[in-house]
Design a protein around this motif. Sequence first.
Motif, mmCIF file in Angstrom:
data_model
loop_
_atom_site.group_PDB
_atom_site.id
_atom_site.type_symbol
_atom_site.label_atom_id
_atom_site.label_comp_id
_atom_site.label_asym_id
_atom_site.label_seq_id
_atom_site.Cartn_x
_atom_site.Cartn_y
_atom_site.Cartn_z
ATOM 1 N N ALA A 1 24.941 67.864 42.940
ATOM 2 C CA ALA A 1 23.900 66.938 42.475
ATOM 3 C C ALA A 1 22.998 66.608 43.656
ATOM 4 C CB ALA A 1 24.532 65.668 41.905
ATOM 5 N N ARG B 1 24.363 64.597 26.576
ATOM 6 C CA ARG B 1 24.988 63.607 27.461
ATOM 7 C C ARG B 1 25.447 62.421 26.619
ATOM 8 N NH1 ARG B 1 22.717 60.703 32.979
ATOM 9 N NH2 ARG B 1 24.593 59.460 33.336
ATOM 10 N N HIS C 1 28.165 66.363 28.060
ATOM 11 C CA HIS C 1 28.038 65.921 29.440
ATOM 12 C C HIS C 1 28.464 64.455 29.531
ATOM 13 C CE1 HIS C 1 25.861 63.970 32.750
ATOM 14 N NE2 HIS C 1 25.787 65.147 33.334
ATOM 15 N N LYS D 1 20.492 64.814 44.253
ATOM 16 C CA LYS D 1 19.930 63.506 44.584
ATOM 17 C C LYS D 1 20.724 62.814 45.702
ATOM 18 C CE LYS D 1 21.814 60.012 41.367
ATOM 19 N NZ LYS D 1 22.793 60.711 40.522
ATOM 20 N N SER E 1 31.153 56.070 39.149
ATOM 21 C CA SER E 1 30.756 56.340 40.540
ATOM 22 C C SER E 1 31.797 55.721 41.456
ATOM 23 C CB SER E 1 29.414 55.687 40.839
ATOM 24 O OG SER E 1 28.393 56.620 40.768
ATOM 25 N N GLU F 1 22.232 70.536 40.468
ATOM 26 C CA GLU F 1 21.776 69.631 39.421
ATOM 27 C C GLU F 1 20.540 68.890 39.884
ATOM 28 O OE1 GLU F 1 22.044 65.587 37.087
ATOM 29 O OE2 GLU F 1 22.218 65.858 39.245
ATOM 30 N N TYR G 1 23.029 59.656 49.980
ATOM 31 C CA TYR G 1 22.391 58.396 49.595
ATOM 32 C C TYR G 1 22.122 57.549 50.847
ATOM 33 C CZ TYR G 1 24.208 59.907 45.084
ATOM 34 O OH TYR G 1 24.524 60.639 43.963
ATOM 35 N N GLU H 1 29.452 68.080 38.570
ATOM 36 C CA GLU H 1 28.177 67.989 39.307
ATOM 37 C C GLU H 1 28.339 66.819 40.271
ATOM 38 O OE1 GLU H 1 25.267 67.527 36.131
ATOM 39 O OE2 GLU H 1 25.806 65.421 35.905
ATOM 40 N N ILE H 2 28.695 67.160 41.490
ATOM 41 C CA ILE H 2 29.120 66.161 42.477
ATOM 42 C C ILE H 2 28.086 66.053 43.590
ATOM 43 C CG2 ILE H 2 30.925 65.617 44.180
ATOM 44 C CD1 ILE H 2 32.897 67.151 42.355
ATOM 45 N N GLY H 3 27.830 64.838 44.015
ATOM 46 C CA GLY H 3 26.887 64.609 45.110
ATOM 47 C C GLY H 3 27.560 64.013 46.325
ATOM 48 N N HIS I 1 28.989 61.358 32.557
ATOM 49 C CA HIS I 1 29.003 60.902 33.959
ATOM 50 C C HIS I 1 29.115 59.388 33.877
ATOM 51 C CE1 HIS I 1 28.142 60.537 38.235
ATOM 52 N NE2 HIS I 1 27.151 59.712 37.966
ATOM 53 N N GLY J 1 29.995 63.605 38.241
ATOM 54 C CA GLY J 1 30.423 63.494 39.641
ATOM 55 C C GLY J 1 31.110 62.156 39.813
ATOM 56 N N GLY J 2 30.727 61.430 40.859
ATOM 57 C CA GLY J 2 31.220 60.066 41.020
ATOM 58 C C GLY J 2 32.495 59.930 41.825
ATOM 59 N N LEU J 3 32.908 61.008 42.516
ATOM 60 C CA LEU J 3 34.118 60.905 43.333
ATOM 61 C C LEU J 3 33.813 60.050 44.564
ATOM 62 C CD1 LEU J 3 35.360 64.562 43.038
ATOM 63 C CD2 LEU J 3 35.572 62.644 41.468
HETATM 64 C C1 LIG Z 1 24.088 60.796 40.532
HETATM 65 C C2 LIG Z 1 24.671 61.658 39.502
HETATM 66 C C3 LIG Z 1 25.678 62.562 39.826
HETATM 67 C C4 LIG Z 1 26.309 62.619 41.199
HETATM 68 O O1 LIG Z 1 27.016 61.461 41.448
HETATM 69 P P1 LIG Z 1 27.871 61.309 42.818
HETATM 70 O O2 LIG Z 1 28.409 59.934 42.728
HETATM 71 O O3 LIG Z 1 26.908 61.494 43.933
HETATM 72 O O4 LIG Z 1 28.905 62.377 42.791
HETATM 73 C C5 LIG Z 1 26.126 63.410 38.845
HETATM 74 N N1 LIG Z 1 25.618 63.365 37.587
HETATM 75 C C6 LIG Z 1 24.661 62.487 37.241
HETATM 76 C C7 LIG Z 1 24.150 62.486 35.862
HETATM 77 C C8 LIG Z 1 24.160 61.605 38.176
HETATM 78 O O5 LIG Z 1 23.225 60.727 37.818
#
Ligand SMILES: *Cc1c(COP(=O)(O)O)cnc(C)c1O
Length: 421
Positions: free
Chosen positions: A67, A157, A205, A69, A210, A88, A401, A286-288, A207, A249-251
Amino acid sequence: MMTDASIEPSIETLDKHPLPPKIIDCIHEFGAQPSPLCAYIYDLNALEERIKTMTRCLPDRTELFYAIKANAEPEILAVLADHVDGFEAASGGELNWLQTHQPNNPIIFGGPGKLIEDLNQAIQQQIDTIHVESLVELSRIQTLSHSLQLPVRVFLRMNINIGDIGSSKLVMGGKPTPFGLDESSLSQALDIIDSSPLIHLCGFHFHLMSHQLSVERHLLLMQRYIDMVKKWQHDYSSLPSSLTINVGGGLGIHYDYNPQHFDWEKFCQQLSMIVEANPEFNLRFEIGRFITAPCGYYVMEVLDIKQNLGETFVIGHGGTHHFRTPAAQQHNHPFFIVPCSTIKTIETEHQESLTDKAAITNTNATIVGQLCTPKDVLAQNQWIEELRIGDYLVFTLAGAYAWNISHQNFLMHEPPKMVFL
Ligand SMILES: *Cc1c(COP(=O)(O)O)cnc(C)c1O
């Protein structure tokens, strides 16, 4: 990198600082320049090792997307590109960015309030999948795919009730949010899809979480997603029997001195049993944050140390306009001190003595930046053994971030130096 033995960190320094030696070397190299240091340093080797380890642990039939962002620096994307299944994008801007910097990798596109022109571009460029956030968005996709006569692959989603599985710091769903469809809209969404031969539903989907630090809770969440999709397959005969579930994501990253981040290895081991028990589903992450946070360091050289109404303040070169993470998360960000090894400026005797007096030992101090706002605090009331002007404050876990969520133009300070090792 500088190899001059005189600036090699001593063993003592290393013991005190669990920073990689190459980060310390880099700080000394750039710190030797006349103007006070302010920099982001990224350890790209560490990033590559991390993503390799992460993908090595993944069970079969499980994909990993990044991800962007969390951090979309082209150097970061280039390292990850060889190891992830794709990227993503959460906005039209990120979609464009990926098409510029990573045109040959699969792109998935989510986020609320997509512009019609963004959707149009995504369909024309036949990106991997679009994550549908609302019924209005789905009908726009229907109209566009029909007028372009192009197929489009979508995930719906969903926002679902997750009971007491959700207790992490930032819940993205399981309560009213602007994200995704709720179950009451599902039948209408499926009607639109069924009447659109060009729209292919590839999966669902989710999510919803976090900052997740608990493996157990996250496994429960995965199981819950699978159970929901099974229920919908039972309720709606038009749903394909095999689907991909994007589990988001959200790990969690644990912003602390002895961090205990989410245990990815343990999670994957147990996840493989869930995956094996549900052969009709593929999973997609989808991990950021969890991927990039550890590879980044934000460094501020100490400009001033002062007492004010009984409290000690350390003023660094930089601040939350570069590194908003502590303000955004409302935490004290972990940092380490790297003592300055060179005397930079030739000062008069008088100035030198003032600077010397400003050194602090064994005291509490608040670490702030250069902004004219009392909110520019990176860590409050921290115990400091020894610190003087010219030393470096090195904030760890600054690879996600961080720079990209900061209000960089406020007060018009120079941007930090960007260093990719
Ligand atoms: C921000 C976001 C992620 C990534 O989240 P992380 O906490 O960075 O892993 C994945 N999917 C969606 C839809 C998001 O908005």
